[in-house]
Design an enzyme around this catalytic site. Structure first.
Site, PDB file in Angstrom:
ATOM      1  N   ARG A   1     -14.218   3.897   9.805  1.00  0.00           N
ATOM      2  CA  ARG A   1     -14.072   2.718  10.673  1.00  0.00           C
ATOM      3  C   ARG A   1     -12.671   2.750  11.270  1.00  0.00           C
ATOM      4  O   ARG A   1     -11.735   3.302  10.681  1.00  0.00           O
ATOM      5  CB  ARG A   1     -14.330   1.419   9.910  1.00  0.00           C
ATOM      6  CG  ARG A   1     -13.425   1.173   8.712  1.00  0.00           C
ATOM      7  CD  ARG A   1     -13.731  -0.174   8.079  1.00  0.00           C
ATOM      8  NE  ARG A   1     -12.852  -0.465   6.956  1.00  0.00           N
ATOM      9  CZ  ARG A   1     -12.603  -1.692   6.495  1.00  0.00           C
ATOM     10  NH1 ARG A   1     -13.163  -2.744   7.088  1.00  0.00           N
ATOM     11  NH2 ARG A   1     -11.816  -1.887   5.467  1.00  0.00           N
TER      12      ARG A   1
ATOM     13  N   GLN B   1      -6.193  -2.181  -2.417  1.00  0.00           N
ATOM     14  CA  GLN B   1      -5.431  -0.988  -2.030  1.00  0.00           C
ATOM     15  C   GLN B   1      -4.634  -0.435  -3.215  1.00  0.00           C
ATOM     16  O   GLN B   1      -3.791  -1.137  -3.790  1.00  0.00           O
ATOM     17  CB  GLN B   1      -4.472  -1.302  -0.883  1.00  0.00           C
ATOM     18  CG  GLN B   1      -5.152  -1.771   0.389  1.00  0.00           C
ATOM     19  CD  GLN B   1      -5.124  -3.282   0.529  1.00  0.00           C
ATOM     20  OE1 GLN B   1      -5.384  -4.010  -0.432  1.00  0.00           O
ATOM     21  NE2 GLN B   1      -4.792  -3.752   1.723  1.00  0.00           N
TER      22      GLN B   1
ATOM     23  N   THR C   1       0.838  -1.198   0.000  1.00  0.00           N
ATOM     24  CA  THR C   1       0.000   0.000   0.000  1.00  0.00           C
ATOM     25  C   THR C   1       0.870   1.244   0.000  1.00  0.00           C
ATOM     26  O   THR C   1       0.625   2.205  -0.749  1.00  0.00           O
ATOM     27  CB  THR C   1      -0.918   0.012   1.238  1.00  0.00           C
ATOM     28  OG1 THR C   1      -1.730  -1.169   1.239  1.00  0.00           O
ATOM     29  CG2 THR C   1      -1.824   1.228   1.241  1.00  0.00           C
TER      30      THR C   1
ATOM     31  N   TRP D   1      -9.273   1.815  11.874  1.00  0.00           N
ATOM     32  CA  TRP D   1      -8.169   1.003  11.370  1.00  0.00           C
ATOM     33  C   TRP D   1      -7.233   0.609  12.507  1.00  0.00           C
ATOM     34  O   TRP D   1      -6.729  -0.519  12.554  1.00  0.00           O
ATOM     35  CB  TRP D   1      -7.429   1.805  10.303  1.00  0.00           C
ATOM     36  CG  TRP D   1      -6.309   1.105   9.614  1.00  0.00           C
ATOM     37  CD1 TRP D   1      -6.152  -0.241   9.433  1.00  0.00           C
ATOM     38  CD2 TRP D   1      -5.179   1.723   8.989  1.00  0.00           C
ATOM     39  NE1 TRP D   1      -4.996  -0.495   8.737  1.00  0.00           N
ATOM     40  CE2 TRP D   1      -4.377   0.682   8.449  1.00  0.00           C
ATOM     41  CE3 TRP D   1      -4.775   3.048   8.823  1.00  0.00           C
ATOM     42  CZ2 TRP D   1      -3.190   0.939   7.755  1.00  0.00           C
ATOM     43  CZ3 TRP D   1      -3.600   3.306   8.131  1.00  0.00           C
ATOM     44  CH2 TRP D   1      -2.810   2.257   7.609  1.00  0.00           C
TER      45      TRP D   1
ATOM     46  N   ASP E   1     -12.297   3.127   2.792  1.00  0.00           N
ATOM     47  CA  ASP E   1     -11.153   3.686   3.529  1.00  0.00           C
ATOM     48  C   ASP E   1     -10.366   4.685   2.672  1.00  0.00           C
ATOM     49  O   ASP E   1      -9.134   4.738   2.737  1.00  0.00           O
ATOM     50  CB  ASP E   1     -10.198   2.568   3.980  1.00  0.00           C
ATOM     51  CG  ASP E   1     -10.902   1.468   4.760  1.00  0.00           C
ATOM     52  OD1 ASP E   1     -11.973   1.726   5.330  1.00  0.00           O
ATOM     53  OD2 ASP E   1     -10.372   0.338   4.782  1.00  0.00           O
TER      54      ASP E   1
ATOM     55  N   GLN F   1     -10.277   2.139  -3.452  1.00  0.00           N
ATOM     56  CA  GLN F   1      -9.869   1.856  -2.077  1.00  0.00           C
ATOM     57  C   GLN F   1      -8.518   2.527  -1.802  1.00  0.00           C
ATOM     58  O   GLN F   1      -7.575   2.412  -2.596  1.00  0.00           O
ATOM     59  CB  GLN F   1      -9.752   0.350  -1.843  1.00  0.00           C
ATOM     60  CG  GLN F   1      -9.358  -0.015  -0.417  1.00  0.00           C
ATOM     61  CD  GLN F   1      -9.390  -1.516  -0.156  1.00  0.00           C
ATOM     62  OE1 GLN F   1      -9.990  -2.267  -0.890  1.00  0.00           O
ATOM     63  NE2 GLN F   1      -8.740  -1.935   0.917  1.00  0.00           N
ATOM     64  N   ASP F   2      -8.437   3.265  -0.673  1.00  0.00           N
ATOM     65  CA  ASP F   2      -7.182   3.894  -0.237  1.00  0.00           C
ATOM     66  C   ASP F   2      -6.686   4.981  -1.206  1.00  0.00           C
ATOM     67  O   ASP F   2      -5.500   5.043  -1.524  1.00  0.00           O
ATOM     68  CB  ASP F   2      -6.081   2.844  -0.043  1.00  0.00           C
ATOM     69  CG  ASP F   2      -6.343   1.924   1.131  1.00  0.00           C
ATOM     70  OD1 ASP F   2      -7.399   2.071   1.774  1.00  0.00           O
ATOM     71  OD2 ASP F   2      -5.495   1.055   1.400  1.00  0.00           O
TER      72      ASP F   2
END
Length: 531
Positions: free
Chosen positions: A437, A329, A299, A439, A373, A351-352
């Site tokens: 959320r 990711q 990531t 992490w 996220d 995502q990310d």
């Protein structure tokens, strides 16, 4: 592994070295040093001193210096042992994660070295940011292996890494106490909060302010990037490399990137300070890539554009990662740049998307697109007057706007969304969407005076796994509006707060949380210091 033969000798050397330089202070028959740190036993083993509460300033500062010095020595040794590891049993993915660790430990030593030179209340507040960044580095080293389901490889890393992590946590606690003992202000409020007439915090210099306010800023660029050959360079990476040779001292170096789609992965290293990028506008100047975890990047390493050098500014550009939701990711931009500013920029991914990795960051008038996220990391980050667009994820996913990564209660980090809008992108449909959320255990995120459209689920927030972090996180909402802002159906977690006090909410303003009054004005980016 090569390091195994040296481990006991190294640890013995540093234990003896620490005890000679920083002897324990014994009261009666007990050793009362380090008693208020998170890991008192390891603190006593390496540092030793009187209880924090009994020290006056003349005693406390040497204790603080001793703690950070020992931590740095351990981090240096860990980096050396990491460099000497035998990687013959590692595949390419494991080597990629190891490579992250090597870079991150080098940065940890740098952050500790900076912290050592901070001995007054203001600079100790800076040190709280730098020590928090060092803690983030430790976790990210492990995350690389976790990305590839190679957690077992973590056992192959030098055993002393756990010592470094604990010593960092102790140093963070000691530094916070030292800063508090030297000033009545908290470490997140030590800088000037003066509101400036033109709406810029003090940490933005007058020269930078003029650049950002000027309609002719691009004409003053040091170099020009243009795909058609009309500039000095055809790629951004060439211009970045040239900046190292062409700039003088710490003067800001401005790179104007003309409109076009630049398919390249760009990295601004820690040594490349005070760079400024100016584009021709959102969706006109685009930096694009598609690295992702599924194809072998961690990531951390998947970012299309990654910046570590402090004082970075970007304006009127789009950063994107086109890997798509099925690749999981995939980062568009990663910033670990202290005092970095992104003004009128767009970040597109799934995502990310936006990795607010570490240190102090400010985003103004930006657009952020993603699914799961997609605003994440462990920086001290404020997003103000931004548009957050939630896209359609994979069929089995729920959308979460944020995933904040604070692992230590003494870190000064968090994500604050202020005076912004969370709404659906054109392709979202009826997918459930949540504000965030947890992490990590002490995840901290606040939405203030923002418009939350109906896509936000009434519960507001989503658990990470079972009851993990629900009592240790800090999630807050203050005076939000829109069909998704109602708090009647919100989660009942101990760590969730409906903020009703302007004083409480004010802790998360740009002026207080980000100490923005002291550094944003020089960039010329407009901002609101208070609520």
């Amino acid at each position: 592994m090569v390091y195994m033969g040296h481990k006991l000798v190294v640890l013995a050397f540093f234990c003896i070295h620490a005890l000679v330089l920083f002897p324990r202070v014994v009261h009666g028959d007990t050793i009362s040093s380090c008693s208020q740190t998170p890991y008192p036993e390891i603190c006593n083993s390496f540092v030793g001193s009187q209880p924090i509460g009994t020290l006056d300033e003349t005693q406390f500062l040497p204790f603080r210096q001793s703690a950070i010095q020992v931590t740095m020595a351990q981090a240096q040794q860990a980096h050396m042992l990491m460099s000497a590891m035998d990687l013959s049993s590692f595949d390419e993915r494991a080597k990629s994660a190891w490579d992250d660790c090597l870079e991150l430990y080098e940065d940890t030593v740098n952050q500790l070295n900076r912290s050592l030179g901070s001995n007054n209340p203001t600079s100790m507040a800076d040190a709280q940011t730098w020590l928090s960044a060092a803690i983030t580095n430790q976790q990210t080293c492990h995350n690389g292996f976790i990305d590839f389901d190679l957690s077992s490889h973590i056992q192959s890393l030098p055993i002393m890494l756990s010592n470094v992590t604990k010593l960092l946590s102790n140093s963070l606690a000691i530094n916070k106490a030292a800063a508090s003992s030297s000033t009545s202000l908290s470490t997140e409020q030590t800088r000037s909060r003066r509101l400036l007439a033109k709406g810029f915090p003090e940490w933005v210099s007058a020269a930078d302010r003029k650049l950002l306010q000027s309609s002719r800023a691009a004409s003053k660029a040091d170099v020009v990037v243009a795909q058609d050959g009309s500039g000095n360079y055809k790629t951004i990476s060439e211009a970045v490399a040239a900046s190292v040779k062409r700039r003088s001292g710490t003067k800001r170096f401005v790179i104007y990137v003309k409109k076009g789609v630049y398919k390249e992965n760009v990295e601004i290293k820690r040594s490349m300070k005070n760079l400024m990028f100016i584009g021709d506008g959102i969706d006109a100047t685009i930096v694009t890539g598609n690295k992702n975890v599924q194809d072998g990047s961690t990531t951390f390493r998947s970012a299309t554009f990654a910046v570590s050098g402090s004082g970075f500014i970007a304006q009127d550009m789009t950063f994107e990662n086109t890997a798509g939701p099925q690749k999981h990711q995939a980062v568009a931009l990663r910033s670990g740049s202290d005092f970095s500013v992104f003004y009128s920029c767009s970040f597109k991914g799934y995502q990310d998307t936006l990795y607010v990795y570490s240190q102090r960051q400010f985003y103004r008038n930006c657009d952020i697109y993603g699914t799961q996220d997609f605003i994440f990391g462990d920086a001290v980050a404020v997003l103000q007057n931004c548009n957050i667009y939630v896209r359609k994820p994979m069929s089995n996913q729920k959308n979460t706007v944020t995933a904040q990564g604070r692992t230590d209660p003494n870190e000064n980090t968090g994500i604050v969304i202020h005076n912004s809008r969370v709404t659906a992108a054109s392709d979202l449909g009826s997918i459930k969407t949540y504000l965030g959320r947890p992490w990590k255990k002490y995840s901290r995120t606040v939405f203030m005076k923002s418009s939350l459209d109906s896509l936000i689920d009434p519960a507001g927030w989503l658990p990470w796994s079972g009851n993990f972090a629900l009592s240790t996180l800090y999630y807050g909402e203050y005076m939000n509006t829109g069909r998704g802002a109602g708090t009647g159906g919100r989660v009942k977690w101990p760590g969730y707060h409906i903020i009703r006090s302007a004083t409480e909410a004010g802790k998360f303003s740009v002026g207080n949380f980000l100490a923005g009054d002291s550094w944003i004005p020089g960039t010329g980016v407009p901002f609101t210091s208070g609520l």
